[in-house]
Design a protein around this motif. Structure first.
Motif, PDB file in Angstrom:
ATOM      1  N   LYS A 229       2.967 -17.580  -7.689  1.00 35.00           N
ATOM      2  CA  LYS A 229       3.471 -18.952  -7.646  1.00 35.00           C
ATOM      3  C   LYS A 229       4.479 -19.135  -6.501  1.00 35.00           C
ATOM      4  O   LYS A 229       5.507 -19.780  -6.641  1.00 35.00           O
ATOM      5  N   GLY A 230       4.152 -18.537  -5.377  1.00 39.11           N
ATOM      6  CA  GLY A 230       4.975 -18.687  -4.186  1.00 39.11           C
ATOM      7  C   GLY A 230       6.155 -17.760  -4.104  1.00 39.11           C
ATOM      8  O   GLY A 230       6.870 -17.767  -3.089  1.00 39.11           O
ATOM      9  N   GLU A 231       6.406 -16.918  -5.101  1.00 41.73           N
ATOM     10  CA  GLU A 231       7.535 -15.993  -5.086  1.00 41.73           C
ATOM     11  C   GLU A 231       7.041 -14.585  -4.751  1.00 41.73           C
ATOM     12  O   GLU A 231       6.045 -14.118  -5.337  1.00 41.73           O
ATOM     13  N   LYS A 232       7.758 -13.920  -3.834  1.00 39.47           N
ATOM     14  CA  LYS A 232       7.390 -12.563  -3.438  1.00 39.47           C
ATOM     15  C   LYS A 232       7.897 -11.572  -4.472  1.00 39.47           C
ATOM     16  O   LYS A 232       9.078 -11.532  -4.803  1.00 39.47           O
ATOM     17  N   ILE A 233       6.970 -10.759  -5.033  1.00 36.00           N
ATOM     18  CA  ILE A 233       7.291  -9.786  -6.064  1.00 36.00           C
ATOM     19  C   ILE A 233       7.056  -8.385  -5.489  1.00 36.00           C
ATOM     20  O   ILE A 233       5.995  -8.107  -4.893  1.00 36.00           O
ATOM     21  N   VAL A 234       8.052  -7.516  -5.710  1.00 39.23           N
ATOM     22  CA  VAL A 234       7.946  -6.110  -5.303  1.00 39.23           C
ATOM     23  C   VAL A 234       7.941  -5.266  -6.577  1.00 39.23           C
ATOM     24  O   VAL A 234       8.854  -5.382  -7.417  1.00 39.23           O
ATOM     25  N   ILE A 235       6.912  -4.425  -6.724  1.00 38.69           N
ATOM     26  CA  ILE A 235       6.828  -3.572  -7.912  1.00 38.69           C
ATOM     27  C   ILE A 235       7.917  -2.505  -7.787  1.00 38.69           C
ATOM     28  O   ILE A 235       7.946  -1.716  -6.829  1.00 38.69           O
ATOM     29  N   ALA A 236       8.825  -2.478  -8.789  1.00 41.50           N
ATOM     30  CA  ALA A 236      10.059  -1.677  -8.669  1.00 41.50           C
ATOM     31  C   ALA A 236       9.880  -0.234  -9.083  1.00 41.50           C
ATOM     32  O   ALA A 236      10.680   0.628  -8.661  1.00 41.50           O
ATOM     33  N   ASP A 237       8.891   0.108  -9.884  1.00 43.54           N
ATOM     34  CA  ASP A 237       8.797   1.478 -10.407  1.00 43.54           C
ATOM     35  C   ASP A 237       7.777   2.323  -9.649  1.00 43.54           C
ATOM     36  O   ASP A 237       7.253   3.297 -10.182  1.00 43.54           O
ATOM     37  N   MET A 238       7.492   1.966  -8.402  1.00 43.27           N
ATOM     38  CA  MET A 238       6.566   2.768  -7.591  1.00 43.27           C
ATOM     39  C   MET A 238       6.793   2.433  -6.108  1.00 43.27           C
ATOM     40  O   MET A 238       7.454   1.449  -5.755  1.00 43.27           O
ATOM     41  N   ALA A 239       6.213   3.299  -5.236  1.00 44.17           N
ATOM     42  CA  ALA A 239       6.235   3.065  -3.780  1.00 44.17           C
ATOM     43  C   ALA A 239       4.877   3.437  -3.218  1.00 44.17           C
ATOM     44  O   ALA A 239       4.320   4.491  -3.532  1.00 44.17           O
ATOM     45  N   SER A 240       4.303   2.534  -2.402  1.00 45.47           N
ATOM     46  CA  SER A 240       2.982   2.758  -1.811  1.00 45.47           C
ATOM     47  C   SER A 240       3.051   2.435  -0.319  1.00 45.47           C
ATOM     48  O   SER A 240       3.879   1.632   0.122  1.00 45.47           O
ATOM     49  N   PRO A 241       2.203   3.015   0.510  1.00 47.49           N
ATOM     50  CA  PRO A 241       2.247   2.767   1.958  1.00 47.49           C
ATOM     51  C   PRO A 241       1.742   1.371   2.310  1.00 47.49           C
ATOM     52  O   PRO A 241       0.917   0.801   1.595  1.00 47.49           O
ATOM     53  N   ALA A 242       2.276   0.812   3.368  1.00 48.04           N
ATOM     54  CA  ALA A 242       1.834  -0.489   3.858  1.00 48.04           C
ATOM     55  C   ALA A 242       0.751  -0.291   4.904  1.00 48.04           C
ATOM     56  O   ALA A 242       0.772   0.676   5.674  1.00 48.04           O
ATOM     57  N   VAL A 243      -0.192  -1.219   4.933  1.00 44.98           N
ATOM     58  CA  VAL A 243      -1.337  -1.082   5.837  1.00 44.98           C
ATOM     59  C   VAL A 243      -0.882  -1.185   7.293  1.00 44.98           C
ATOM     60  O   VAL A 243      -1.298  -0.385   8.150  1.00 44.98           O
ATOM     61  N   ASP A 244      -0.030  -2.158   7.612  1.00 44.41           N
ATOM     62  CA  ASP A 244       0.370  -2.381   8.997  1.00 44.41           C
ATOM     63  C   ASP A 244       1.405  -1.372   9.482  1.00 44.41           C
ATOM     64  O   ASP A 244       1.744  -1.346  10.672  1.00 44.41           O
TER      65      ASP A 244
ATOM     66  N   PRO B 263       9.649   5.997  -6.602  1.00 45.72           N
ATOM     67  CA  PRO B 263      10.589   5.553  -5.565  1.00 45.72           C
ATOM     68  C   PRO B 263      11.517   6.708  -5.144  1.00 45.72           C
ATOM     69  O   PRO B 263      11.988   7.492  -5.965  1.00 45.72           O
ATOM     70  N   GLY B 264      11.774   6.859  -3.827  1.00 47.66           N
ATOM     71  CA  GLY B 264      12.668   7.901  -3.292  1.00 47.66           C
ATOM     72  C   GLY B 264      11.971   9.181  -2.922  1.00 47.66           C
ATOM     73  O   GLY B 264      12.600  10.107  -2.377  1.00 47.66           O
ATOM     74  N   ALA B 265      10.658   9.340  -3.185  1.00 53.77           N
ATOM     75  CA  ALA B 265       9.944  10.577  -2.865  1.00 53.77           C
ATOM     76  C   ALA B 265       9.603  10.584  -1.359  1.00 53.77           C
ATOM     77  O   ALA B 265       9.614   9.568  -0.670  1.00 53.77           O
TER      78      ALA B 265
END
Length: 241
Positions: A153-168, A232-234
Motif C-alpha cells: 500500500k505504498g509503504e516500503k517494508i524491510v523484513i527484519a529477521d533475515m538478510a538477503s542479497p540485492a540483485v543490483d 542479520p549480522g552474518a
C-alpha cells in the motif's frame, strides 16, 4: 122444584165471592206500580246520598270479578325456582404509589488521557489478500523489490529477521542467482494469502522493519531454511566462491 131452588140459592153467594176476588186481584198491580213510582221519586230526590252507598257495595264485587283466583291443580308438581348464584366480588386493584426516580448523581468530568505508545509493545497489522508483482520504474504500491524488501500500500517494508542479497548489488554470479531466487520466493509467499506484520522498530528512510508471518511461521525463517537468506549480522561472502 124445591131442589133446584135450593141449588140456585146456594150458587148465588159463590158468584159474589168470585167478584170480590176479581176486584182484589185488579188492585194489587196498581198498588205495586204506585209504590215503585213513589220509591223512584224518593230515590231521585235523595240520589246524592244514595250514590256513595251503592259505590261502596259495588267495589268488592268488581274486585272479586277483576282478580280471578289462580286455580291450583292438585296433580301438578310444584315449580322449582332456580336460585341465582351469588356473583363473586372482584377485588379492585389498588394503585400502588409509584417510586420516585433516583436523584441524579453528579459524575466528575473525565479528562482525556493522551495515549503514549510504549516502546515494548509492537504494532500488529493484518494484511488481506493483495496481488503483488515485481517493482518496475513506475509507482511502487504492492510490489517486491528484492528478497527482503517489498512495498505494501505504498509503504516500503524491510523484513527484519533475515538478510538477503540485492540483485543490483550482487558481487558475483552466485550471489546474483541467490538474489533472484529469494525475490521470486518472497513474491510467491506474499501472494499465497493473508499475512501478519509485526513492527520491529521505527520506520526509517530505508524502510519500516517488520516481521512477516503466516499461521505463526515467519517468512524470514523460511527463506533462511531454504538457503536464500541469512540471519542479520552474518558474513556476506557465503554466496561468492
Amino acid at each position: 122444584m124445591a131442589k133446584t131452588a135450593t141449588q140456585g140459592r146456594r150458587k148465588a153467594p159463590a158468584r159474589g165471592k168470585s167478584k170480590a176476588r176479581s176486584s182484589g186481584g185488579g188492585l194489587l198491580p196498581w198498588a205495586v206500580i204506585g209504590i215503585a213510582a213513589i220509591g223512584g221519586i224518593v230515590a231521585h230526590d235523595h240520589w246524592k246520598n244514595i250514590q256513595p252507598m251503592l259505590a261502596r257495595q259495588s267495589t268488592p264485587i268488581t274486585r272479586d270479578t277483576a282478580e280471578p283466583r289462580a286455580v291450583v291443580k292438585k296433580d301438578a308438581p310444584p315449580k322449582q325456582v332456580a336460585l341465582a348464584a351469588p356473583t363473586p366480588k372482584v377485588p379492585v386493584p389498588q394503585s400502588l404509589p409509584q417510586p420516585l426516580p433516583p436523584a441524579a448523581i453528579p459524575t466528575p468530568m473525565i479528562q482525556p488521557i493522551k495515549a503514549v505508545p510504549s516502546p515494548a509493545s509492537a504494532a500488529v497489522s493484518e494484511a488481506r489478500t493483495v496481488a503483488f508483482g515485481y517493482c518496475g520504474q513506475g509507482a511502487h504500491i504492492n510490489c517486491v523489490g528484492d528478497g527482503g524488501v517489498f512495498w505494501y500500500k505504498g509503504e516500503k517494508i524491510v523484513i527484519a529477521d533475515m538478510a538477503s542479497p540485492a540483485v543490483d548489488r550482487a558481487r558475483c554470479d552466485g550471489e546474483r542467482r541467490v538474489a533472484f531466487a529469494a525475490k521470486s520466493r518472497l513474491l510467491a509467499l506474499l501472494n499465497a494469502g493473508p499475512f501478519t506484520m509485526i513492527a520491529a522498530g521505527k520506520a526509517e528512510p530505508s524502510g519500516a522493519p517488520r516481521v512477516i508471518s503466516r499461521d505463526g511461521r515467519s517468512f524470514g525463517a523460511q527463506l533462511i531454511n531454504e538457503g536464500l537468506a541469512r540471519k542479520p549480522g552474518a558474513a556476506g561472502s557465503a554466496w561468492c566462491a
